[in-house]
Motif scaffolding. Structure first.
Motif, mmCIF file in Angstrom:
data_model
loop_
_atom_site.group_PDB
_atom_site.id
_atom_site.type_symbol
_atom_site.label_atom_id
_atom_site.label_comp_id
_atom_site.label_asym_id
_atom_site.label_seq_id
_atom_site.Cartn_x
_atom_site.Cartn_y
_atom_site.Cartn_z
ATOM 1 N N SER A 180 120.121 35.772 25.957
ATOM 2 C CA SER A 180 119.164 35.657 24.851
ATOM 3 C C SER A 180 119.850 35.750 23.493
ATOM 4 O O SER A 180 119.204 36.019 22.497
ATOM 5 C CB SER A 180 118.109 36.762 24.948
ATOM 6 N N SER B 61 119.494 33.664 17.366
ATOM 7 C CA SER B 61 118.852 33.662 18.680
ATOM 8 C C SER B 61 117.446 33.066 18.607
ATOM 9 O O SER B 61 116.631 33.474 17.775
ATOM 10 C CB SER B 61 118.750 35.091 19.220
ATOM 11 N N VAL C 76 115.168 33.728 20.532
ATOM 12 C CA VAL C 76 114.242 34.780 20.944
ATOM 13 C C VAL C 76 113.612 35.451 19.720
ATOM 14 O O VAL C 76 112.498 35.968 19.796
ATOM 15 C CB VAL C 76 114.949 35.801 21.865
#
Length: 144
Positions: free
Chosen positions: A26, A72, A74
């Motif tokens: 991630s 990222s 995420v």
């Protein structure tokens, strides 16, 4: 086993508005994921005559902090989840966070987790690490 690798750590968040991975893969920062309990499990009281007593506390509350690189994807998922969950009390504080080290056998299950706040952020010469902190009512941790 005497070897540890973050490559063996899988982590996920599951709550109103989303389910996705927050562990290895991630773009997790070097500082990774941490678990911290908010109170001691026991209090020792010593009497004036030197006798003692232990008080066992039932609380299992704590925090989980996930650290991600600025780039990222995420971060977007967590931002969207944060916006959804903080838009209504009906969606707040219902996340389940699970962290597992598949080789060492470590397992963390955190329930009734809520975003503490939106991640702090900055724009600078060097990209930063975004920290997402979750307040968790109950954390069960078993180290392998």
């Amino acid at each position: 086993m005497g070897t540890y690798s973050f490559q063996n750590v899988s982590a996920s968040i599951n709550g109103p508005g989303g389910v996705f991975s927050i562990g290895y893969g991630s773009d997790t920062a070097d500082e990774g994921i941490s678990v911290a309990f908010v109170e001691d499990k026991s209090t020792m009281t010593i009497g004036s005559d030197g006798g003692g007593m232990h008080s066992l506390h039932a609380g299992k509350a704590g925090t989980i902090t996930v650290r991600l690189l600025k780039t990222s994807p995420v971060n977007k998922q967590l931002t969207d989840l944060y916006r959804f969950q903080t838009s209504s009390p009906a969606n707040h504080g219902q996340n389940l966070i699970r962290v597992v080290d598949t080789v060492r056998g470590d397992v963390v299950i955190a329930q009734q987790c809520a975003f503490r706040k939106m991640s702090d952020n900055n724009w600078a010469k060097v990209g930063n690490v975004l920290e997402w902190v979750f307040d968790c009512i109950s954390i069960d941790e078993k180290l392998g």
